[in-house]
Design an enzyme around this catalytic site. Structure first.
Site, PDB file in Angstrom:
ATOM      1  N   PRO A 172       0.717  -1.405   0.455  1.00  0.00           N
ATOM      2  CA  PRO A 172      -0.010  -0.481   0.004  1.00  0.00           C
ATOM      3  C   PRO A 172       1.148   1.094  -0.160  1.00  0.00           C
ATOM      4  O   PRO A 172       1.870   1.648   0.913  1.00  0.00           O
ATOM      5  CB  PRO A 172      -0.237  -0.025   1.852  1.00  0.00           C
ATOM      6  CG  PRO A 172       0.593  -1.159   2.207  1.00  0.00           C
ATOM      7  CD  PRO A 172       0.695  -2.231   1.344  1.00  0.00           C
ATOM      8  N   MET A 173       0.511   2.355  -0.748  1.00  0.00           N
ATOM      9  CA  MET A 173       1.314   2.954  -0.494  1.00  0.00           C
ATOM     10  C   MET A 173       0.295   4.323  -1.386  1.00  0.00           C
ATOM     11  O   MET A 173      -0.341   4.799  -2.382  1.00  0.00           O
ATOM     12  CB  MET A 173       2.089   3.528  -2.145  1.00  0.00           C
ATOM     13  CG  MET A 173       3.277   2.381  -1.466  1.00  0.00           C
ATOM     14  SD  MET A 173       4.834   2.042  -2.596  1.00  0.00           S
ATOM     15  CE  MET A 173       4.710   1.148  -4.029  1.00  0.00           C
ATOM     16  N   CYS A 217       2.406   3.211  10.210  1.00  0.00           N
ATOM     17  CA  CYS A 217       2.945   4.252   9.539  1.00  0.00           C
ATOM     18  C   CYS A 217       2.669   5.331  10.775  1.00  0.00           C
ATOM     19  O   CYS A 217       2.465   5.318  11.699  1.00  0.00           O
ATOM     20  CB  CYS A 217       1.859   4.694   8.706  1.00  0.00           C
ATOM     21  SG  CYS A 217       1.702   6.952   8.470  1.00  0.00           S
ATOM     22  N   LYS A 256      -0.556  -4.791   8.955  1.00  0.00           N
ATOM     23  CA  LYS A 256       0.653  -4.635   8.360  1.00  0.00           C
ATOM     24  C   LYS A 256       1.533  -4.319   9.334  1.00  0.00           C
ATOM     25  O   LYS A 256       0.779  -3.201   9.629  1.00  0.00           O
ATOM     26  CB  LYS A 256       0.481  -3.764   7.011  1.00  0.00           C
ATOM     27  CG  LYS A 256       1.889  -3.016   6.635  1.00  0.00           C
ATOM     28  CD  LYS A 256       1.661  -3.094   5.150  1.00  0.00           C
ATOM     29  CE  LYS A 256       3.087  -2.831   4.937  1.00  0.00           C
ATOM     30  NZ  LYS A 256       3.600  -1.127   4.881  1.00  0.00           N
ATOM     31  N   ASN A 297       8.176  -7.659   4.319  1.00  0.00           N
ATOM     32  CA  ASN A 297       8.332  -5.933   3.230  1.00  0.00           C
ATOM     33  C   ASN A 297       9.701  -5.080   3.607  1.00  0.00           C
ATOM     34  O   ASN A 297      10.347  -5.372   5.119  1.00  0.00           O
ATOM     35  CB  ASN A 297       6.844  -5.565   3.686  1.00  0.00           C
ATOM     36  CG  ASN A 297       6.822  -4.517   3.210  1.00  0.00           C
ATOM     37  OD1 ASN A 297       6.867  -3.739   3.926  1.00  0.00           O
ATOM     38  ND2 ASN A 297       7.576  -3.790   1.661  1.00  0.00           N
ATOM     39  N   GLY A 298       9.923  -5.011   2.565  1.00  0.00           N
ATOM     40  CA  GLY A 298      11.363  -3.553   2.920  1.00  0.00           C
ATOM     41  C   GLY A 298      12.036  -4.366   2.198  1.00  0.00           C
ATOM     42  O   GLY A 298      13.320  -4.985   2.545  1.00  0.00           O
ATOM     43  N   GLY A 299      12.516  -3.137   1.284  1.00  0.00           N
ATOM     44  CA  GLY A 299      13.885  -2.596   0.871  1.00  0.00           C
ATOM     45  C   GLY A 299      14.208  -4.496  -0.842  1.00  0.00           C
ATOM     46  O   GLY A 299      15.570  -4.932  -0.789  1.00  0.00           O
ATOM     47  N   GLY A 319       6.896  -2.042  -2.365  1.00  0.00           N
ATOM     48  CA  GLY A 319       6.700  -1.209  -2.276  1.00  0.00           C
ATOM     49  C   GLY A 319       7.234  -0.525  -3.867  1.00  0.00           C
ATOM     50  O   GLY A 319       7.027  -0.414  -5.212  1.00  0.00           O
ATOM     51  N   ARG A 320       8.359   0.090  -3.106  1.00  0.00           N
ATOM     52  CA  ARG A 320       8.996   1.307  -4.013  1.00  0.00           C
ATOM     53  C   ARG A 320       9.255   0.720  -5.895  1.00  0.00           C
ATOM     54  O   ARG A 320       9.796   1.307  -6.684  1.00  0.00           O
ATOM     55  CB  ARG A 320       9.798   2.059  -3.576  1.00  0.00           C
ATOM     56  CG  ARG A 320       9.764   3.594  -2.261  1.00  0.00           C
ATOM     57  CD  ARG A 320      10.416   3.535  -1.482  1.00  0.00           C
ATOM     58  NE  ARG A 320      10.557   2.321  -0.457  1.00  0.00           N
ATOM     59  CZ  ARG A 320      12.162   2.675   0.319  1.00  0.00           C
ATOM     60  NH1 ARG A 320      12.265   3.403   0.774  1.00  0.00           N
ATOM     61  NH2 ARG A 320      11.605   1.593   0.748  1.00  0.00           N
TER      62      ARG A 320
HETATM   63  C1  FMN Z   1       5.388   7.040  -1.298  1.00  0.00           C
HETATM   64  C2  FMN Z   1       4.298   5.790  -0.119  1.00  0.00           C
HETATM   65  C3  FMN Z   1       3.693   6.204   0.475  1.00  0.00           C
HETATM   66  C4  FMN Z   1       2.934   5.018   1.234  1.00  0.00           C
HETATM   67  N1  FMN Z   1       2.189   4.942   2.163  1.00  0.00           N
HETATM   68  C5  FMN Z   1       2.122   3.599   2.726  1.00  0.00           C
HETATM   69  C6  FMN Z   1       0.434   2.749   3.404  1.00  0.00           C
HETATM   70  O1  FMN Z   1      -0.385   3.760   2.586  1.00  0.00           O
HETATM   71  N2  FMN Z   1       0.194   2.603   4.320  1.00  0.00           N
HETATM   72  C7  FMN Z   1       1.200   1.438   4.800  1.00  0.00           C
HETATM   73  O2  FMN Z   1       0.960   0.549   4.985  1.00  0.00           O
HETATM   74  N3  FMN Z   1       2.646   1.563   3.985  1.00  0.00           N
HETATM   75  C8  FMN Z   1       3.244   2.916   3.176  1.00  0.00           C
HETATM   76  N4  FMN Z   1       3.840   2.686   2.561  1.00  0.00           N
HETATM   77  C9  FMN Z   1       5.300   1.999   3.551  1.00  0.00           C
HETATM   78  C10 FMN Z   1       4.971   1.221   1.871  1.00  0.00           C
HETATM   79  O3  FMN Z   1       4.121   0.102   2.228  1.00  0.00           O
HETATM   80  C11 FMN Z   1       6.441  -0.167   2.457  1.00  0.00           C
HETATM   81  O4  FMN Z   1       6.194  -0.843   3.766  1.00  0.00           O
HETATM   82  C12 FMN Z   1       7.916   0.492   2.061  1.00  0.00           C
HETATM   83  O5  FMN Z   1       7.598   0.960   1.449  1.00  0.00           O
HETATM   84  C13 FMN Z   1       8.583  -0.923   2.389  1.00  0.00           C
HETATM   85  O6  FMN Z   1       8.631  -1.350   1.534  1.00  0.00           O
HETATM   86  P1  FMN Z   1       9.272  -1.043  -0.145  1.00  0.00           P
HETATM   87  O7  FMN Z   1      11.392  -1.214   0.825  1.00  0.00           O
HETATM   88  O8  FMN Z   1       9.484  -2.514  -0.517  1.00  0.00           O
HETATM   89  O9  FMN Z   1       9.405  -0.165  -0.756  1.00  0.00           O
HETATM   90  C14 FMN Z   1       4.005   4.149   1.986  1.00  0.00           C
HETATM   91  C15 FMN Z   1       5.639   3.713   0.742  1.00  0.00           C
HETATM   92  C16 FMN Z   1       5.438   4.947   0.290  1.00  0.00           C
HETATM   93  C17 FMN Z   1       7.115   5.115  -0.466  1.00  0.00           C
END
Ligand code: FMN
Length: 325
Positions: free
Chosen positions: A13-14, A96, A135, A207-209, A229-230
Site C-alpha cells: 500500500p502506498m 505508519c 501490516k 516487506n522492505g527493501g 513497494g517502491r
Molecule cells: C509513497 C509511499 C507511500 C506509502 N504509504 C503507505 C500506506 O498508505 N500504508 C502502509 O502501510 N505503508 C505505506 N508505505 C510503506 C510501504 O507500504 C512499504 O512498507 C515500504 O515502502 C517498504 O517497502 P519497499 O522497500 O518495498 O518500498 C508507503 C511507502 C511509500 C514509498
C-alpha cells in the site's frame, strides 16, 4: 523456480501511489499479485466521499483495503462496508509513523498497544467473512528487540490473526519523516524469519527493501510471501518477472499489450473527467532499464500536462520503446 502454491506476491500500500488506476495497471501485469489500496482512515470512509476513498473496479480484484484507525466500532463498520463493496481482504495499518497518524493513535504507535490491536482485529474479523490481516513494523523506538516484536504478534495471534505482513525495520516515532523511516532504520529480515520458524501456522509476508527477482525468491525460502513497494513503482514490470519466477500463470498479456489495454482504460477515465497527467504516473517506469526509457518518460511528463485529455500522447511516447519486449 519457487512454486506458487501458498506463496504470495503483493504490491505494498502506498499513499498517493497505489490508487485505483495504478492497481488497474498492475492487475494487467499479473492476475495473481495481491493489490493493496492506499491507507484510508475510518473517518474518511464514514464521513467523507465514500466513492472517492473506496471506489474501485472489480477488474482490480483481488484487492485489500488498508484501514487506518484504532476505534474498534469504526473499524468493524468500515470493514463491513468494504466487504460489501467487494474487497477481498481488510488490512490494518500498524506501521505508519507520521505525526498526523500518531495524533490519531493509529499506525506504528499501535505496536505499543498489542491488546488494542487484538481487539481491533477481533472486531473487524467478527464483522466480515473475508480475511483481516495486519501490516506492522518490527518495533518502535527502543522497543525493538525480537522479544518485543514476537510478544506483539503473540497477543494479536491469540485474537485469531493468521497473517502478518512485516515491514522489517522499526519506526522511530520522533525526529524522522515517514520517508526517512522507510530507509534509515536498518532492515532486520531475521525477525520475520524467526517469527515464521517459531509460528509455522502463521502466514508471514515480508516487506522492505526487496528490489530484484533474486532477492524476492530468496525471501520465499524463509517466509510465505513478499510485499514490494517502491521497486514496483519504479519498475512495474518487475511484478511480472517475479510472478514468472514464482511459477504463476503463464498466459498473460505482453508488455505492449498491457500498455495498449491501459490506453483503452485511460480513454474511458478521460471521458469520465480524469486528467492524463494523473493517469500516466503508474506507467512511467514500464520500460525501466530498457533502450528508449528516458525518452518515453520525458515525452509523457512533458506532453501529458499540456494535453490533459488526449490519450494519443501515450501512443506517441510508445514510438520510443515499441521495439523492446
Ligand atoms: C509513497 C509511499 C507511500 C506509502 N504509504 C503507505 C500506506 O498508505 N500504508 C502502509 O502501510 N505503508 C505505506 N508505505 C510503506 C510501504 O507500504 C512499504 O512498507 C515500504 O515502502 C517498504 O517497502 P519497499 O522497500 O518495498 O518500498 C508507503 C511507502 C511509500 C514509498
Amino acid at each position: 523456480m519457487i512454486h506458487a502454491v501458498n506463496r504470495r506476491l503483493c504490491v505494498a500500500p502506498m499513499l498517493d501511489w497505489t490508487d485505483r488506476h495504478c492497481r488497474y495497471f498492475h492487475r494487467l501485469i499479473s492476475n495473481e499479485v495481491m493489490l493493496y489500496t492506499e491507507m484510508v482512515t475510518c473517518p474518511a470512509i464514514l464521513r467523507g466521499d465514500r466513492d472517492k476513498y473506496l471506489g474501485f473496479s472489480t477488474a482490480e480484484n483481488p484487492v485489500a483495503l488498508q484501514l487506518g484507525g484504532s476505534d474498534i466500532k469504526d473499524l468493524a463498520e468500515c470493514a463491513k462496508i468494504a466487504e460489501d463493496m467487494g474487497y477481498a481482504e481488510i488490512n490494518l495499518n500498524v506501521g505508519c509513523p507520521s505525526d498526523r497518524v500518531q495524533k490519531g493513535r493509529f499506525g506504528a504507535c499501535l505496536m505499543r498497544e498489542p491488546a488494542l490491536v487484538a481487539d481491533c482485529f477481533q472486531a473487524m474479523q467478527n464483522s466480515v467473512s473475508i480475511p483481516v490481516t495486519i501490516k506492522s513494523r518490527i518495533g518502535v523506538d527502543d522497543e525493538d528487540s525480537y522479544e518485543h516484536f514476537s510478544g506483539f504478534v503473540e497477543v494479536v495471534k491469540t485474537a485469531g490473526c493468521k497473517t502478518f505482513i512485516v515491514h522489517a525495520r522499526k519506526a522511530l516515532l520522533q525526529g524522522l519523516s515517514p520517508k526517512q523511516n522507510r530507509s534509515i532504520p536498518p532492515l532486520k529480515y531475521d525477525y520475520p524469519y524467526q517469527l515464521k520458524q517459531q509460528n509455522p501456522e502463521l502466514e508471514v509476508i515480508i516487506n522492505g527493501g526487496i528490489a530484484t527477482v533474486d532477492s524476492a525468491t530468496e525471501q520465499l525460502r524463509h517466509v510465505d510471501g513478499v510485499m514490494i513497494g517502491r521497486a514496483f513503482w519504479n519498475a512495474p514490470w518487475l511484478i511480472r518477472e517475479i510472478h514468472d519466477a514464482m511459477g504463476m500463470e503463464k498466459q498473460l498479456l505482453s508488455r505492449d499489450q498491457v500498455l495498449l489495454s491501459y490506453v483503452d482504460y485511460c480513454q474511458v477515465m478521460i471521458e469520465n473527467g480524469l486528467s492524463l497527467h494523473w493517469l500516466i504516473r503508474p506507467i512511467l517506469g514500464l520500460y525501466h532499464g530498457l533502450p528508449g526509457n528516458k525518452k518515453w518518460k520525458s515525452y509523457l511528463v512533458t506532453e501529458a500536462p499540456r494535453r490533459k485529455d488526449d490519450v494519443a500522447v501515450i501512443s506517441e511516447a510508445r514510438e520510443w520503446v515499441k521495439d523492446v519486449s
